[in-house]
Design a protein around this motif. Structure first.
Motif, short mmCIF file in Angstrom:
data_model
loop_
_atom_site.label_atom_id
_atom_site.label_comp_id
_atom_site.label_asym_id
_atom_site.label_seq_id
_atom_site.Cartn_x
_atom_site.Cartn_y
_atom_site.Cartn_z
N THR A 172 0.81 -1.23 0.00
CA THR A 172 0.00 0.00 0.00
C THR A 172 0.84 1.27 0.00
O THR A 172 0.34 2.34 -0.36
N GLY A 173 2.12 1.19 0.40
CA GLY A 173 2.83 2.42 0.73
C GLY A 173 2.10 3.09 1.90
O GLY A 173 1.34 2.45 2.63
N ASP A 174 2.35 4.37 2.12
CA ASP A 174 1.56 5.12 3.11
C ASP A 174 0.26 5.54 2.44
O ASP A 174 0.28 6.08 1.32
N PHE A 175 -0.87 5.33 3.12
CA PHE A 175 -2.13 5.66 2.47
C PHE A 175 -3.23 5.91 3.49
O PHE A 175 -3.13 5.55 4.66
N LYS A 176 -4.31 6.55 3.02
CA LYS A 176 -5.56 6.64 3.75
C LYS A 176 -6.68 6.64 2.72
O LYS A 176 -6.43 6.49 1.51
N PRO A 213 -9.21 4.17 16.23
CA PRO A 213 -10.49 3.61 15.74
C PRO A 213 -11.12 4.49 14.66
O PRO A 213 -10.79 5.67 14.51
N GLY A 214 -12.03 3.89 13.91
CA GLY A 214 -12.81 4.65 12.94
C GLY A 214 -12.04 4.99 11.68
O GLY A 214 -11.14 4.27 11.26
N PHE A 215 -12.41 6.14 11.09
CA PHE A 215 -11.81 6.59 9.83
C PHE A 215 -11.07 7.90 10.05
O PHE A 215 -11.51 8.74 10.83
N GLY A 378 -2.17 11.39 7.70
CA GLY A 378 -2.08 10.91 6.33
C GLY A 378 -2.20 9.41 6.23
O GLY A 378 -1.96 8.84 5.16
N HIS A 379 -2.57 8.75 7.33
CA HIS A 379 -2.57 7.29 7.37
C HIS A 379 -3.95 6.73 7.69
O HIS A 379 -4.73 7.35 8.42
N ALA A 380 -4.23 5.55 7.17
CA ALA A 380 -5.51 4.89 7.37
C ALA A 380 -5.69 4.47 8.82
O ALA A 380 -4.80 3.86 9.41
N SER A 381 -6.86 4.78 9.37
CA SER A 381 -7.20 4.32 10.72
C SER A 381 -7.79 2.91 10.65
O SER A 381 -7.94 2.33 9.57
N ALA A 382 -8.14 2.38 11.82
CA ALA A 382 -8.55 0.97 11.91
C ALA A 382 -9.73 0.64 10.99
O ALA A 382 -9.76 -0.41 10.34
N GLY A 383 -10.72 1.56 10.92
CA GLY A 383 -11.88 1.30 10.07
C GLY A 383 -11.51 1.15 8.61
O GLY A 383 -12.05 0.28 7.90
N GLU A 384 -10.58 1.98 8.15
CA GLU A 384 -10.13 1.90 6.75
C GLU A 384 -9.36 0.62 6.48
O GLU A 384 -9.49 0.00 5.41
N LEU A 385 -8.54 0.21 7.45
CA LEU A 385 -7.77 -1.03 7.27
C LEU A 385 -8.71 -2.24 7.21
O LEU A 385 -8.53 -3.12 6.36
#
Length: 561
Positions: A172-176, A213-215, A378-385
């Motif tokens: 993924t690299g760094d992502f959100k 948690p969340g997005f 700039g990074h995905a939180s738990a909900g996005e993962l």
């Protein structure tokens, strides 16, 4: 779930038809990202970044990945793929190119442009560039690459899918997953889903925000807060952010136009990066908005905005010098507003608070993440993962990019969605994908490589320990002159110290015990200078520990006359 083990031995030779993955940085830390993929004797590197030093790294400028594991195999490297233009992903590239200058570089337009500026600073000329965009594919030896658009806190970030006969890898690299990005470029979840249908054998996922948690909130959520800061500020505004955060700079420029203010960049990297972003069309600068920093003296304070580096409290940054009132032409005045539009990188808290206190002392109002929503990650939180795991449905997961707690949290999320095989590794741990199953098979030596001025790799953990002792505990030098014939002390001990309260009399009580201890050893037939120095070190060490509760560096010198 597999865990790294400190007693892992060197890995066996790679089985035929298998894929090997070794992170030389970025696993167990936030920064220094570098991952090496090996198939059929050929290597592909993804990212080559730096880690910034903390307070326990005195005198260190940068920390690099350890290239030792691949140094003898640099001719086997097909290419270096750069997922985006942040320092923790591209910053070590010049040091790798010093060892092999024709490694092909693959990245997006902005990423390669930012890297080019860095290579010029290092006086390196590198012409083997492959500019790619989302949707592009290319073949390099046994590796088939496909590039996918992802959101991050810098434009033009890419994930990369790597196809080999051993299986399909998605990094993924760094992502959100910002659904309302400022540039309209969203993370391509349709591509993630399509790759999931094809069958992702190994999914390397950004762990940095896995505990949250969340997005992650959208970048647009900050716009009203920035606007409010501009509306309420009666004098000059100084905004500090990362020198690569083009979106944040765009928001500040837009607010400046709306409130009839002029903007100046302060800090070399800010000037360079925003110039590149503007030239390539990633940053829109309305005509007449931007002025040279030295021209601000001609503009009323209520019409000034300074965009500065130094949001992490870096000692030599523009903001730190402003806070200490030793900047060449920017001086904080009562009523100024300083906006720290960034997150706190772990380990930088004390430095940032020191800057905030310095600015506040001179009368500035400091707005930061602790008292206003002025930054989003700039990074995905738990909900996005979780969302990604459910879309991709990978057979194996290797969490990357984060401290060990972040990677373990990411691993737990993967397992919650039904992924049976999750491998948690750290830097240097070897992961092999064999017959569709990923497992830890060994470990290679992989330490920190310190950059100190022009010196690369000369600083060791031992010398850093010496520096920490010097800074925290002080030092004592003891000079003795002994008669070469009799072994008796004929001069000294002359004692000098740094980091101790009191004058020379502080050490009066230890002078005679030093002479007595040396005399005893000489009487026993010891005349070797090194052994006598060790006697002096032990006597002084015991005394200073008992009398002063200190453990200074002790430098004994015994001279024969």
């Amino acid at each position: 779930m597999s865990h790294p083990h400190p007693e892992l031995s060197a890995p066996p030779s790679l089985p035929e038809g298998a894929l090997r993955v070794i992170a030389l940085g970025g696993l167990g830390e936030v920064g220094r990202n570098m991952t090496v993929f090996e198939y059929d004797g050929r290597l592909l590197i993804v990212d080559c970044g730096v880690l910034f030093p903390e307070e326990n790294h005195p005198g260190v400028d940068l920390i690099l990945p350890d290239f030792d594991a691949i140094r003898h195999r640099l001719d086997d490297v097909e290419a270096l793929v750069l997922t985006h233009g942040h320092e923790d992903h591209i910053g070590a590239t010049p040091y790798l190119l010093r060892e092999r200058g024709d490694i092909p570089l693959i990245g997006s337009e902005l990423t390669l442009a930012l890297l080019d500026g860095k290579l010029r600073e290092h006086r390196l000329r590198h012409t083997v560039h492959h500019k790619v965009s989302e949707g592009d594919t290319m073949s390099l030896g046994p590796f088939e690459l496909e590039f996918i658009a992802v959101n991050h806190s810098i434009p033009d970030a890419l994930a990369v899918a790597i196809r080999t006969p051993a299986g399909l890898v998605l990094h993924t690299g760094d992502f959100k997953m910002d659904q309302l990005p400022l540039d309209g470029r969203i993370t391509d979840l349709r591509a993630f889903a399509r790759l999931g249908e094809e069958g992702v054998d190994l999914f390397l996922t950004d762990s940095t925000n896995a505990e949250t948690p969340g997005f992650t909130p959208t970048e647009k959520a900050i716009t009203p807060v920035i606007d409010q800061v501009f509306r309420e500020s009666q004098q000059r505004i100084i905004v500090a952010c990362f020198a690569s955060h083009v979106h944040r700079v765009q928001q500040v420029l837009d607010a400046a136009v709306a409130h009839n203010r002029k903007v100046a960049y302060v800090g070399r990297s800010m000037v360079r990066n925003m110039g590149i972003a503007r030239d390539l069309g990633y940053l829109r600068v309305p005509a007449g908005t931007l002025v040279e920093a030295k021209e601000l003296a001609k503009i009323a304070p209520e019409r000034q905005v300074l965009l500065s580096t130094g949001s992490q409290g870096e000692p030599m940054s523009a903001l730190s010098r402003i806070a200490q009132r030793n900047h060449d032409f920017v001086h904080i005045e009562e009523g100024d507003t300083v906006l720290l539009a960034s997150s706190l990188i772990p380990g930088n808290e004390n430095a940032v608070f020191r800057v905030i206190n310095g600015l506040s002392r001179w009368g500035a109002r400091v707005v930061h993440k602790g008292n206003a929503m002025v930054h989003v990650s700039g990074h995905a939180s738990a909900g996005e993962l979780l969302y990604c795991y459910n879309i991709v449905r990978p057979r194996n997961v290797l969490p990357v990019h984060g401290e060990i707690r972040h990677m373990l949290a990411n691993a737990a999320l993967a397992r919650q969605t039904g992924v049976e095989n999750v491998v948690v590794a750290e830097d240097g741990v070897v992961v092999d994908l064999v017959d569709g199953k990923a497992s830890i098979t060994g470990k290679v030596d992989c330490g920190y490589v310190f950059v100190d001025g022009a010196s690369v790799g000369d600083i060791t953990e031992s010398s850093l320990k010496d520096r920490r002792i010097l800074g925290e505990e002080g030092f004592i030098s003891v000079i003795l002159v002994i008669d070469s014939q009799t072994g008796q002390v004929v001069g000294g001990p002359e004692i000098q110290a740094r980091g101790f309260a009191g004058g020379e009399s502080t050490f009066d009580e230890i002078r005679q015990p030093i002479i007595d201890a040396v005399a005893v050893k000489v009487a026993e037939g010891v005349t070797d200078e090194y052994q006598l120095q060790q006697v002096v070190r032990r006597v002084v060490g015991r005394w200073v520990s008992r009398a002063h509760r200190r453990r200074p560096m002790i430098i004994p010198v015994v001279i024969e006359a």
